[in-house]
Design a protein around this motif. Structure first.
Motif, PDB file in Angstrom:
ATOM      1  N   LEU A 134       4.209   6.178  10.438  1.00  0.00           N
ATOM      2  CA  LEU A 134       3.147   6.260   9.558  1.00  0.00           C
ATOM      3  C   LEU A 134       2.885   7.784   8.664  1.00  0.00           C
ATOM      4  N   LEU A 581       4.765  -7.543   5.167  1.00  0.00           N
ATOM      5  CA  LEU A 581       3.186  -7.960   5.136  1.00  0.00           C
ATOM      6  C   LEU A 581       2.972  -8.861   3.964  1.00  0.00           C
ATOM      7  N   ILE A 589      -0.635  -5.368  -4.013  1.00  0.00           N
ATOM      8  CA  ILE A 589      -0.016  -4.505  -4.301  1.00  0.00           C
ATOM      9  C   ILE A 589       0.211  -4.024  -5.258  1.00  0.00           C
ATOM     10  N   LEU A 593      -0.750  -1.403  -8.185  1.00  0.00           N
ATOM     11  CA  LEU A 593      -0.180  -0.671  -8.185  1.00  0.00           C
ATOM     12  C   LEU A 593      -0.576   1.052  -9.247  1.00  0.00           C
ATOM     13  N   PHE A 600      -0.943   8.513  -5.897  1.00  0.00           N
ATOM     14  CA  PHE A 600       0.383   9.324  -5.276  1.00  0.00           C
ATOM     15  C   PHE A 600       0.800  10.320  -5.986  1.00  0.00           C
TER      16      PHE A 600
ATOM     17  N   PHE B 128       5.392   1.607  -5.315  1.00  0.00           N
ATOM     18  CA  PHE B 128       5.176   0.328  -4.368  1.00  0.00           C
ATOM     19  C   PHE B 128       5.621   0.944  -2.672  1.00  0.00           C
ATOM     20  N   GLU B 129       6.352   1.878  -2.410  1.00  0.00           N
ATOM     21  CA  GLU B 129       7.137   1.484  -1.136  1.00  0.00           C
ATOM     22  C   GLU B 129       6.033   2.241   0.053  1.00  0.00           C
ATOM     23  N   ARG B 130       5.264   3.330  -0.909  1.00  0.00           N
ATOM     24  CA  ARG B 130       4.908   4.330  -0.591  1.00  0.00           C
ATOM     25  C   ARG B 130       2.959   3.072   0.094  1.00  0.00           C
ATOM     26  N   ALA B 131       2.566   2.475  -0.635  1.00  0.00           N
ATOM     27  CA  ALA B 131       1.769   2.239  -0.705  1.00  0.00           C
ATOM     28  C   ALA B 131       1.866   0.872   0.566  1.00  0.00           C
ATOM     29  N   LYS B 132       3.182  -0.224   0.034  1.00  0.00           N
ATOM     30  CA  LYS B 132       3.430  -0.722   1.140  1.00  0.00           C
ATOM     31  C   LYS B 132       2.837  -0.477   2.819  1.00  0.00           C
ATOM     32  N   ARG B 133       3.388   0.908   2.518  1.00  0.00           N
ATOM     33  CA  ARG B 133       3.625   1.470   4.180  1.00  0.00           C
ATOM     34  C   ARG B 133       2.604   2.031   5.026  1.00  0.00           C
ATOM     35  N   GLU B 134       1.201   1.687   3.483  1.00  0.00           N
ATOM     36  CA  GLU B 134      -0.156   2.977   4.101  1.00  0.00           C
ATOM     37  C   GLU B 134      -0.467   1.255   4.276  1.00  0.00           C
ATOM     38  N   GLU B 135      -0.671   0.050   3.705  1.00  0.00           N
ATOM     39  CA  GLU B 135      -0.649  -1.089   4.292  1.00  0.00           C
ATOM     40  C   GLU B 135      -0.082  -1.681   5.524  1.00  0.00           C
ATOM     41  N   GLN B 136       0.851  -1.200   6.081  1.00  0.00           N
ATOM     42  CA  GLN B 136       0.956  -1.373   7.215  1.00  0.00           C
ATOM     43  C   GLN B 136       0.826  -0.663   8.650  1.00  0.00           C
ATOM     44  N   ILE B 137      -0.012   0.086   7.825  1.00  0.00           N
ATOM     45  CA  ILE B 137      -0.371   1.044   9.163  1.00  0.00           C
ATOM     46  C   ILE B 137      -0.899   0.393   9.830  1.00  0.00           C
ATOM     47  N   MET B 139      -0.850  -2.617  10.691  1.00  0.00           N
ATOM     48  CA  MET B 139       0.413  -3.850  11.799  1.00  0.00           C
ATOM     49  C   MET B 139       0.446  -3.096  12.746  1.00  0.00           C
ATOM     50  N   LEU B 140       0.770  -1.600  12.664  1.00  0.00           N
ATOM     51  CA  LEU B 140       1.696  -1.214  13.136  1.00  0.00           C
ATOM     52  C   LEU B 140       0.761  -0.335  14.507  1.00  0.00           C
ATOM     53  N   MET B 141      -0.220  -0.299  13.995  1.00  0.00           N
ATOM     54  CA  MET B 141      -1.324   0.756  15.272  1.00  0.00           C
ATOM     55  C   MET B 141      -1.727  -1.282  15.687  1.00  0.00           C
TER      56      MET B 141
END
Lengths: 646, 146, 325
Positions: A134, A581, A589, A593, A600, B128-137, B139-141
């Protein structure tokens, strides 16, 4: 080599060599060295204190010692003597030593008392095991192990360094290992294995397994397999082995496999007497991938000595349909990386009536979906594409005379209808194949071939236009290369000349067939990509005496930071649990972007200026301190001068 | 007496004859040697001439080759320049040094462009990786709540 | 930076000393012949002939008239710096290592090595400016304080004390009149190969085999700064004009595994004294670096290597202009 190191440490740095001295004065940093000197003097009189074997933990907040110290001796006997002799030693009026062996302390804490159990579990549940995924800045973690330290870091290239997450000395007695999805870190101890996780790296579970040597996780992190071997009490018998399959959640051993170690060392086509087959293959039990940890299998022999594959089913742990797959002369088998399908390689029968054979067998149906006979085979190496879409067989065959051999490749298009097959022969068949590597998330592969010190690197695609055939894309001639390391995203590749070739690293872009950078990490032994393919770490581990440490690079080949550590053992990126996802979300995304990028970039900019400000401040403080120091010296000088003149 | 005189005369004549022949012979010899000398001289001159000729020709050849190579290089540079979009008049005199300079400049530019391209790629990969990770939050929760 | 390569020695360098004005320097080496050079041009002026063993260190009087050298041939010699004439020889029966003149040059501080059962010792010798009056007079002997080789001894403020660095990783302070041990602190895990003091005698810098260099308060021995390096260190020096230090060392010849020059780490490494950050390296030597010394004006520094070369490096003008970034 890594195992050898692990062994060495186990011997050298076992907890039984460490004495914990309690009841020491709690002191500030400025007196740290002095007290350490005193302790060293006292304990050096009793035994041989390990070099760097003295350590006093310091409280992060108060910047004071915690009132106890660890002292490591050359062997357990000296530690025992030291413990007895120093127990009750009066350092001064108010400080009388209280000594224990670290082993005892560890044992005490390793056997939690009954009533504590529920509290511990409760704590684990509260702690978010996914917290590391996270991170607000989308960073990745890695673990390093050197000397007696194990450290977890955030890779933080935006600040040009790494950020400490957690560190602990003597955390493991041999090595550490991440679980396949990165949720936990396993440590290995004399009493068994432990797994740790959550924000504070608290203990999640223990697995009692005396003298455990090797461990392996199931792909979905449901089970843990541990292995130990021990000399048999009867000197005429070989060593005995124990394999435990445990449930990760409960810590319970669900099934144990015990027997002569030699019975577990199955390899090769011919019937060999037990114990002459060489080394134990690890992992011995191979888990079927991408199937919720449903099956695991191993190569075994039946009572008449013929090879077979034993497939076990979870959670019952019994043999699938109560019988093994009987197939003669199995050399090895490999699960597909994505489905319940295995590739089995059988050697030719010794009488020559049966050629070597490679087959694809589906589980649990046991049906053979494809097979191929191979003649005059010397050896076959199996390379599954990481997506399970292709299977490559690197086949070395004897020439007619039987004296020399030549190489070729056989391909199975597993992802396509009816599994079509294709053959690839190199221009110079006699050439040695140094390395073969599939492009992850792609359809290309690279081969290193050639006999000299500077072999060639050739690239091929499995998808030539409409035909869908193998096509040669290009060859790089005369590279100082020992291995190829594809980015986990594909497209980029590091052509590495490790160890003897001094650690030359060519960062290559396969899309453009262009060299992006050529760098050197002198004596480099390992190349490890981060899970995202944005960064790559190269390291020199203690197989070499000098230059130990690691460098983190961008995928373009820019060096971001370098860390030197004597006696460096492991660099391990923390794997990341795959979270899908969905294509739609990813496309969305990609479409937006620019918006993300703007945010970012602003974040990175803030971070950078903040770091700059902090650095400037720190420097300013140092300068002020120095000015004060010089001022105080002026006074000292004046005093001396006056005294002198008087 | 007469006989004696005649005899003597004969002898003299003989001698003269001999002398004459000898002289003739010597003369011939001399001429012969002069001829040989001359021939030698001529041969040497011829050799020298041939040598200078061959040196000249060799130099000529090298010069021609160099010129050809130069022309070839110029042509190649021109071709490359044409690909880049530069136009040349028919029969225009072009400066090779200048062309090469241009080519080097172009190469540097290409490298820089490549580096810029990779820099952009690096950024977009990171974002792109960071955006994906944000969107995964979320799911993780959800996973954590389970 | 324009380096001058000074060829003259045939064996590894051991010590370098500038005179006070900084116009000349003397280099000592294992080849028995200390050598005098012009510091600016690197031109060799001459050698001092007389020693029969490696010379380990030297010192020059403030007025640049005299040189003192200590040698493994068990002698300490006084020389006329300009003419190379040997004025006087102190004779011992043990190898002599570190020498330095006291403030006022009435005394010479000398260390001798352990030899044939004789322990390592610090000695104070009488020095006379008048050659006629020069005698071999030892006014102090401390031979029971060091368990290993004393690598360097230096005078403290106003000749009241002296400080030693030792193979055992300790620095010690003694009363110069009584020889009483006043303070000893373990600074390094491994041998301290060399130490140096700044001009104001406020701080001491050490260089150790444990790959670190430390800056100490010269009065209390408190560690003020630690410079973590990636190589065993043989030498350290403090810039007289900027907050910079220079370090050098490298793997010794026996343990260098490859021929690649960078592997041995023979460069001079420049650190910021206060921030403890490395800001530059200067390559040149083919073997470990044994000594580095700043010129008194701080505009250049000289290095001596195991490879037998002396190199003089002049800083570029931007070195003096640029702020540390």
């Amino acid at each position: 080599e890594e195992d050898f190191n692990a062994e060495e440490i186990q011997k050298d740095e076992g907890f039984s060599c460490v004495v914990v001295v309690d009841n020491l004065p709690v002191i500030g940093i400025e007196k740290y060295e002095k007290l350490l000197g005193v302790l060293k003097k006292i304990f050096s009189q009793i035994g041989e204190v390990h070099e760097d074997g003295l350590y006093m933990p310091v409280d992060e907040q108060t910047k004071k010692t915690k009132g106890f110290a660890f002292i490591e001796f050359a062997n357990p006997d000296q530690a025992k003597i030291a413990r007895q002799q120093a127990e009750g030693y009066k350092l001064d009026k108010s400080h009388t030593f209280k000594c224990n062996l670290l082993k005892e302390v560890e044992d005490m804490s390793a056997t939690p008392e009954e009533y504590k159990e529920p509290e511990l579990k409760d704590f684990v549940r509260k702690d978010n095991l996914y917290s590391w995924m996270l991170d607000a800045r989308g960073r990745d973690q890695f673990a390093v192990r050197y000397q007696d330290m194990t450290e977890i870091h955030w890779n933080d290239p935006k600040t040009g360094t790494s950020e400490d997450v957690y560190s602990r000395s003597f955390w493991t007695e041999s090595y550490v290992q991440w679980s396949p999805q990165g949720t936990m870190l396993a440590t290995v101890h004399r009493q068994g294995a432990q797994v740790w996780g959550g924000e504070e790296f608290s203990r999640i579970q223990r697995f009692g397994h005396s003298k455990v040597q090797l461990i392996d996780f199931s792909p979905c992190e449901k089970y843990l397999v541990s292995y130990s071997s021990q000399e048999s009490p009867n000197p005429r018998e070989g060593p005995m082995a124990v394999f435990n399959v445990s449930d990760l959640k409960s810590g319970q051993t669900l099934r144990s496999f015990k027997g002569k170690l030699s019975d577990f060392m199955v390899a090769g086509g011919e019937h060999k007497a037990p114990g002459v087959e060489g080394a134990l293959q690890w992992p011995l039990f191979k888990w079927c991938q991408g199937n919720d940890d449903k099956y695991f299998a191993r190569l075994a022999r039946n009572k008449s000595g013929k090879t077979m594959i034993s497939v076990y089913e979870t959670p019952e742990m019994g043999l699938l349909e109560k019988k093994s797959l009987q197939m003669e002369h199995i050399v090895d088998f490999h699960w597909s990386p994505t489905q319940a399908l295995m590739c089995v390689y059988q050697a030719a029968s010794p009488d020559g009536n049966q050629p070597a054979r490679v087959s694809l067998v589906e589980i649990p149906s046991r049906s053979e979906i494809k097979s191929k006979n191979l003649f005059s085979v010397k050896d076959v190496t199996v390379h599954w594409h990481p997506d399970g879409t292709y299977l490559a067989l690197q086949v070395s065959r004897f020439t007619k005379s039987g004296k020399t051999s030549y190489n070729g490749f056989e391909f199975f298009r597993v992802g396509e209808r009816n599994t079509p097959m294709e053959v690839l022969e190199l221009e110079k068949k006699q050439e040695k194949i140094v390395s073969f590597a599939w492009e992850p998330k792609g359809h290309r592969f690279a081969i290193v071939h050639g006999d000299g010190a500077r072999p060639d690197v050739s690239f091929y695609t499995m998808q030539d236009g409409q035909k869908g055939q193998i096509k040669h894309l290009g060859t790089l001639h005369g590279r100082p290369v020992t291995s190829l390391h594809w980015s986990p995203q594909g497209k980029f590749l590091i052509i590495a000349g490790l160890k003897g070739l001094n650690g030359q690293l060519e960062f290559f872009n396969v899309n453009d067939m262009d060299t992006m950078a050529i760098n050197e990490h002198f004596m480099c032994t390992n190349v490890d990509w981060d899970p995202t393919g944005r960064y790559v770490a190269t390291s020199v581990t203690s197989v070499h005496q000098m230059e130990n440490g690691y460098i983190v690079w961008s995928f373009l080949g820019q060096q971001l930071y370098k860390v030197n550590r004597d006696r460096f053992f492991q660099f391990l990126w923390r794997p990341r649990m795959p979270l899908d996802l969905g294509k739609d979300k990813e496309n969305e995304i990609q479409k937006n972007l620019k918006k993300y990028s703007k945010r970012f970039e602003a974040e990175d900019e803030t971070l950078k200026s903040q770091a700059d400000v902090e650095k400037m401040e720190e420097r300013k403080n140092m300068e002020t301190e120095w000015a004060d120091f010089l001022e105080s010296k002026k006074k000292v000088f004046e005093e001396i001068r006056e005294e002198h003149e008087a | 007496q007469e006989h004696k005189r005649i005899l003597a005369r004969k002898v003299i004549i003989e001698r003269r004859k001999e002398e004459y022949e000898q002289m003739l012979q010597e003369k011939e010899k001399e001429e012969e040697s002069r001829r040989i000398q001359l021939e030698q001289l001529r041969a040497e001159e011829e050799k020298k001439r041939l040598q200078t000729e061959s040196v000249r020709r060799e130099e000529e050849r090298i010069r021609r080759e160099m010129e050809e190579q130069e022309a070839e290089e110029t042509r190649a540079l021109m071709e490359a320049a044409k690909i880049r979009g530069q136009k040349f008049e028919d029969g225009e005199k072009v400066d090779k040094v200048q062309l090469r300079q241009q080519a080097i400049q172009e190469q540097i530019k290409e490298r820089q462009e490549q580096a810029r391209k990779l820099g952009r790629l690096s950024k977009s990969m990171d974002h792109f990786e960071r955006a994906k990770r944000e969107e995964q939050i979320s799911m993780l929760m959800e996973l954590h709540e389970k | 930076m324009r380096p001058l390569l000074l060829k003259g020695h045939t064996r590894p360098l051991t010590f370098i000393k500038y005179n006070l004005d900084g116009d000349v320097l003397v280099s000592c080496a294992k080849d028995h012949r200390p050598t005098l050079w012009y510091a600016d041009s690197g031109e060799r002026i001459g050698t001092y002939k007389g020693h029969n063993g490696a010379t380990w260190s030297c010192d020059i009087t403030r007025d640049s008239t005299r040189l003192v050298t200590a040698s493994a041939d068990s002698t300490v010699k006084l020389w006329n710096l300009a003419t190379g004439e040997c004025i006087y020889t102190y004779e011992f029966d043990i190898p002599c290592r570190s020498v330095s003149f006291s403030l006022g040059e009435e005394y010479i501080l000398l260390t001798t090595d352990a030899f044939m059962g004789v322990p390592p010792a610090v000695r104070i010798l009488k020095h006379s400016k008048d050659t006629e009056e020069q005698t071999h007079e030892e006014v102090l002997l401390v031979n029971d304080a060091h368990p290993g080789r004393i690598t360097r001894a230096m005078w403290g403020r106003l000749n009241k004390t002296f400080v030693t660095s030792c193979e055992d990783g300790l620095v010690r302070k003694f009363d110069a009149s009584t020889g009483k041990l006043l303070n000893s602190v373990k600074i390094h895990d491994k041998s301290i190969q060399m130490m140096d003091m700044d001009r104001d005698q406020n701080t001491i810098i050490t260089a150790s085999q444990d790959k670190t260099s430390k800056l100490l308060d010269a009065d209390t021995f408190e560690v003020l700064k630690t410079y973590q390096c990636d190589r065993p260190l043989n030498t350290a020096a403090i810039s007289p004009i900027r907050d910079h230090i220079a370090l050098g060392g490298g793997q010794d010849a026996a343990s260098v595994t490859t021929s690649a020059g960078q592997a041995g780490k023979f460069e001079v490494v420049l650190y910021h004294k206060l921030f403890m950050e490395m800001f530059g390296t200067v390559r040149g030597h083919f073997g470990p670096l044994n000594f580095v010394a700043f010129s008194p004006n701080g505009k250049s520094f000289t290095t001596g290597g195991e490879d037998g070369y002396v190199r003089v490096h002049h800083f570029d003008s931007d070195y003096f202009e640029q702020e540390f970034a």
